[in-house]
Design a protein around this motif. Sequence first.
Motif, mmCIF file in Angstrom:
data_model
loop_
_atom_site.group_PDB
_atom_site.id
_atom_site.type_symbol
_atom_site.label_atom_id
_atom_site.label_comp_id
_atom_site.label_asym_id
_atom_site.label_seq_id
_atom_site.Cartn_x
_atom_site.Cartn_y
_atom_site.Cartn_z
ATOM 1 N N LEU A 60 3.258 0.023 -23.450
ATOM 2 C CA LEU A 60 3.920 1.262 -23.042
ATOM 3 C C LEU A 60 5.370 1.012 -22.641
ATOM 4 C CD1 LEU A 60 1.061 2.929 -20.950
ATOM 5 C CD2 LEU A 60 1.800 3.533 -23.268
ATOM 6 N N LEU A 61 5.599 -0.091 -21.944
ATOM 7 C CA LEU A 61 6.951 -0.408 -21.492
ATOM 8 C C LEU A 61 7.872 -0.785 -22.649
ATOM 9 C CD1 LEU A 61 6.013 -2.497 -18.339
ATOM 10 C CD2 LEU A 61 7.130 -0.247 -18.333
ATOM 11 N N LEU A 62 7.374 -1.552 -23.588
ATOM 12 C CA LEU A 62 8.225 -2.050 -24.669
ATOM 13 C C LEU A 62 8.248 -1.138 -25.891
ATOM 14 C CD1 LEU A 62 7.535 -5.891 -24.647
ATOM 15 C CD2 LEU A 62 9.449 -4.651 -23.643
ATOM 16 N N LYS A 63 7.099 -0.854 -26.448
ATOM 17 C CA LYS A 63 7.042 -0.099 -27.700
ATOM 18 C C LYS A 63 7.308 1.385 -27.521
ATOM 19 C CE LYS A 63 3.967 -3.241 -30.108
ATOM 20 N NZ LYS A 63 2.653 -3.435 -30.710
ATOM 21 N N HIS A 64 6.900 1.911 -26.387
ATOM 22 C CA HIS A 64 7.036 3.349 -26.170
ATOM 23 C C HIS A 64 8.173 3.691 -25.218
ATOM 24 C CE1 HIS A 64 3.423 4.089 -28.479
ATOM 25 N NE2 HIS A 64 2.859 3.091 -27.826
ATOM 26 N N GLY A 65 8.801 2.673 -24.660
ATOM 27 C CA GLY A 65 9.960 2.890 -23.793
ATOM 28 C C GLY A 65 9.670 3.668 -22.526
ATOM 29 N N MET A 96 10.219 -4.884 -14.631
ATOM 30 C CA MET A 96 11.621 -4.851 -15.066
ATOM 31 C C MET A 96 12.036 -6.188 -15.666
ATOM 32 S SD MET A 96 12.606 -1.815 -14.808
ATOM 33 C CE MET A 96 14.306 -2.079 -15.248
ATOM 34 N N GLU A 97 11.608 -7.282 -15.069
ATOM 35 C CA GLU A 97 11.906 -8.608 -15.632
ATOM 36 C C GLU A 97 11.273 -8.738 -17.016
ATOM 37 O OE1 GLU A 97 12.150 -11.304 -11.548
ATOM 38 O OE2 GLU A 97 10.202 -10.928 -12.490
ATOM 39 N N PHE A 98 10.063 -8.245 -17.158
ATOM 40 C CA PHE A 98 9.369 -8.282 -18.439
ATOM 41 C C PHE A 98 10.146 -7.511 -19.498
ATOM 42 C CE2 PHE A 98 6.417 -6.255 -21.414
ATOM 43 C CZ PHE A 98 5.839 -7.377 -21.999
ATOM 44 N N ILE A 99 10.598 -6.320 -19.139
ATOM 45 C CA ILE A 99 11.359 -5.494 -20.092
ATOM 46 C C ILE A 99 12.640 -6.208 -20.502
ATOM 47 C CG2 ILE A 99 12.683 -3.353 -20.342
ATOM 48 C CD1 ILE A 99 10.554 -2.069 -18.434
ATOM 49 N N LYS A 100 13.381 -6.703 -19.535
ATOM 50 C CA LYS A 100 14.642 -7.392 -19.837
ATOM 51 C C LYS A 100 14.419 -8.621 -20.708
ATOM 52 C CE LYS A 100 16.990 -5.827 -15.677
ATOM 53 N NZ LYS A 100 17.458 -6.180 -14.341
ATOM 54 N N GLN A 101 13.393 -9.377 -20.426
ATOM 55 C CA GLN A 101 13.115 -10.599 -21.163
ATOM 56 C C GLN A 101 12.679 -10.311 -22.600
ATOM 57 O OE1 GLN A 101 10.714 -13.525 -19.131
ATOM 58 N NE2 GLN A 101 9.965 -14.351 -21.061
ATOM 59 N N ASN A 102 12.069 -9.169 -22.825
ATOM 60 C CA ASN A 102 11.491 -8.879 -24.139
ATOM 61 C C ASN A 102 12.263 -7.852 -24.964
ATOM 62 O OD1 ASN A 102 8.806 -10.415 -24.342
ATOM 63 N ND2 ASN A 102 8.853 -9.619 -22.257
ATOM 64 N N LYS A 103 13.451 -7.495 -24.519
ATOM 65 C CA LYS A 103 14.265 -6.548 -25.314
ATOM 66 C C LYS A 103 15.043 -7.279 -26.355
ATOM 67 C CE LYS A 103 14.715 -2.295 -23.005
ATOM 68 N NZ LYS A 103 15.576 -1.245 -22.603
#
Length: 103
Positions: A60-65, A96-103
Amino acid sequence: VVGKVQIYIRHNLYRNITLDELAAQFHFSKSHLSHSFKEVTGCSILRYLADLKIALAKELLLKHGMRVTETAEALHYSGIHSFSRKFKKETGMSPMEFIKQNK
């Protein structure tokens, strides 16, 4: 029965599923269902549920923003802080760290 429990959990991740609910749904005592599930899968029902919820949260965080708050609400965590603590415990980083690391 364990396979049916796994399917039920996967289809209901957006709800707050409890062991009581699963036991009633599948007509087993909580202890019998828990024991059978762990014997077949090697993990507890609650561990299985937590792992699936974190995997879905990542998606949800990465693919769906979705924002962190929206993700916490969608997965029925009691609040953003509860979700963030659980996420960090399971992944080693905050959402938030996960999102930043995986963008």
